[in-house]
Design an enzyme around this catalytic site. Sequence first.
Site, mmCIF file in Angstrom:
data_model
loop_
_atom_site.group_PDB
_atom_site.id
_atom_site.type_symbol
_atom_site.label_atom_id
_atom_site.label_comp_id
_atom_site.label_asym_id
_atom_site.label_seq_id
_atom_site.Cartn_x
_atom_site.Cartn_y
_atom_site.Cartn_z
ATOM 1 C CG ASP A 168 73.083 -11.701 43.982
ATOM 2 O OD1 ASP A 168 72.711 -10.673 43.390
ATOM 3 O OD2 ASP A 168 72.293 -12.464 44.580
ATOM 4 C CG HIS A 196 69.770 -11.733 41.861
ATOM 5 N ND1 HIS A 196 69.787 -11.768 43.240
ATOM 6 C CD2 HIS A 196 68.470 -11.547 41.508
ATOM 7 C CE1 HIS A 196 68.561 -11.605 43.699
ATOM 8 N NE2 HIS A 196 67.748 -11.472 42.675
#
Length: 232
Positions: A170, A201
């Site tokens: 992420d 993400h």
Amino acid sequence: MREISIPALDNNGSFNAHVATPEGAARAAIVVIQEIFGVNRGIRQKCDKLAAAGYLAIAPDLFWRIEPGIELDPDVDAEMQQALGLMGKFDQDQGVADIEATITAARSHLAEGGKVGVVGYCLGGRLAFMTAARTDADASVGYYAVGIDGLLGEADAIAKPVLLHVPKDDHFVGPETQAKMHEGLDDHPMVTLHDYAGEDHGFATEVGNRRSPEAAELADARTMAFFGEYLG
């Protein structure tokens, strides 16, 4: 599919929420908490999937105090930048209060004793964690939640089950933050974290370039099993 109006708890107005209803009686209700892109097509599709599984799904417009009805596309750079700007203006405490109002509205549509869960994405994942700590939600799920390391002081208030999906790559939530999440939450009896190696993400978005189908399907299957266990 329809919209309902929900009065804010602070009596400063009301906000719209997108609703997807199941065929027949709802097994429970789930509040779907938006990303920084508003209640857009992807969030509405999340609601549709939950309704198909037998849940009443409600997605409140949490940016209504800034600008009602915002819908943005993360794959369009200008709209991504607009979304980041909105996040900076957004009052998260008021957002949780609006989620609490939505939970109350959801309970009013269920038989007595009906349960209400929440699921959120990105900013919504953070808000789902805050909701678990601050409201009577029966079960909470957060996907790629941001800034949880700054909320660990609220973890002791969590009394109902929480599930967090954590993509290891992420770019908004780095390894140090992820390590703090595990350090602060792995021993919590109500919290479960699942890591997703190689995922970034937004991997479980319904539409757009960020979606990673295999990981999204795994995370969503875990979410549905979680809700099946704790909501019915």
